[in-house]
Design an enzyme around this catalytic site. Sequence first.
Site, PDB file in Angstrom:
ATOM      1  N   LYS A 104     -74.729 -76.035 -15.877  1.00 15.19           N
ATOM      2  CA  LYS A 104     -75.013 -74.462 -16.177  1.00 15.19           C
ATOM      3  C   LYS A 104     -73.941 -73.919 -16.968  1.00 15.19           C
ATOM      4  O   LYS A 104     -72.737 -74.254 -16.717  1.00 15.19           O
ATOM      5  CB  LYS A 104     -75.099 -74.203 -14.679  1.00 15.19           C
ATOM      6  CG  LYS A 104     -74.933 -72.609 -14.252  1.00 15.19           C
ATOM      7  CD  LYS A 104     -76.424 -71.930 -14.980  1.00 15.19           C
ATOM      8  CE  LYS A 104     -76.412 -70.656 -14.541  1.00 15.19           C
ATOM      9  NZ  LYS A 104     -77.559 -70.029 -15.171  1.00 15.19           N
ATOM     10  N   CYS A 159     -76.376 -64.797 -23.090  1.00 13.56           N
ATOM     11  CA  CYS A 159     -76.960 -64.694 -21.853  1.00 13.56           C
ATOM     12  C   CYS A 159     -77.293 -63.247 -21.805  1.00 13.56           C
ATOM     13  O   CYS A 159     -76.575 -62.214 -21.870  1.00 13.56           O
ATOM     14  CB  CYS A 159     -75.754 -65.107 -20.712  1.00 13.56           C
ATOM     15  SG  CYS A 159     -76.556 -64.394 -18.958  1.00 13.56           S
TER      16      CYS A 159
HETATM   17  C1  DHB Z   1     -78.286 -66.903 -17.413  1.00 17.47           C
HETATM   18  C2  DHB Z   1     -79.557 -66.785 -18.363  1.00 17.47           C
HETATM   19  C3  DHB Z   1     -79.401 -67.072 -19.560  1.00 17.47           C
HETATM   20  O1  DHB Z   1     -80.273 -66.914 -20.216  1.00 17.47           O
HETATM   21  C4  DHB Z   1     -78.110 -67.615 -20.280  1.00 17.47           C
HETATM   22  O2  DHB Z   1     -78.097 -67.910 -21.396  1.00 17.47           O
HETATM   23  C5  DHB Z   1     -77.064 -67.655 -19.216  1.00 17.47           C
HETATM   24  C6  DHB Z   1     -77.257 -67.357 -17.940  1.00 17.47           C
HETATM   25  C7  DHB Z   1     -78.411 -66.515 -16.143  1.00 17.47           C
HETATM   26  O3  DHB Z   1     -79.017 -65.335 -15.827  1.00 17.47           O
HETATM   27  O4  DHB Z   1     -77.850 -67.096 -15.442  1.00 17.47           O
END
Ligand code: DHB
Length: 308
Positions: free
Chosen positions: A44, A127
């Site tokens: 993540k 993000c």
């Molecule tokens: C999240 C969503 C994304 O597309 C990303 O690149 C990083 C984080 C999120 O909302 O956690």
Amino acid sequence: MNLSTTIAGVQFPGCIMNAAGARCVTQAELEALGRSRACAIVTKSMTLEPRQGNPEPRYYGFPSGSINSMGLPNLGYRAYAKLIPELKRFGKPVIASVAGLCEADFISIATVINESQPDLVEVNLSCPNIPGKPQIGYDAEASERLLARVRKVLTVPMGVKLPPYFDPVHQEQMVPVLERTGVQFLSLINSVGNGLVVDPVSETVVIKPKGGFGGLGGPLIKPVALANVRAFWKLFGGRLPIIGTGGVVTGTDIFEHLLCGASAVQIGTVLVDEGLAAFDRLEQELAAVLEAKGYGSVEACRGKLKEL
Ligand code: DHB
């Protein structure tokens, strides 16, 4: 069938891995990826401090795709720095996805995460879900400043996760930025930011954060993903490895990404939907497609899309 691939000098035992964000937040999830048929473990996107993320509901799947506004829930980079050396026991590449709430965060995180020696670092410039924070990848100057600084603190190969671009000029503008900062691979694309899904029965939005706006994924974004893979493949003359992400549900979807120029693919929506068994199914489906098409490997069909 040879489904192995190489990205920035790193060998992968297959070509299908999880997309950052999909089932890869906790130690248990990362270890499950390690035991699965995924060809790599992608973390993540990590931030300086641990985060709970946005209020729920924050993910919603529907027949043609998904919408999310997770808000970067993650354990914080210190936890991932400790986990990465342990994850290497699974014998497949580990990719650290690095994010941040400001430029300085990226540098601090990259410095420490580099010491835990992931095989690759994927810098997330895209993000869409942090209220008040624009996607850095839509600002070429900010992207260059940040990538130049991150590059300096890394010894492992650096790649970038870019947002979808919808105009060739924007892709062209990124090319010198990526060249000057020594980017060694691209992950294309992040979710299509700030879409809106409506439930006409309840007359409501379907996720809570940001008034229902969120990043779109799944089948509905496949043409946008393929277009970005193809555009960057052509702009770099096939010399910069690309991980294709967006709309992979079947082996044929993977084949399309490979034809456009991808060296591997990541799966998000289908992995959330179907679980780790998606890796086994997709591997079998891709092998069958390549076999039927007379290709003996991923490498053999990469970039081979014909124009009319
Ligand atoms: C999240 C969503 C994304 O597309 C990303 O690149 C990083 C984080 C999120 O909302 O956690």
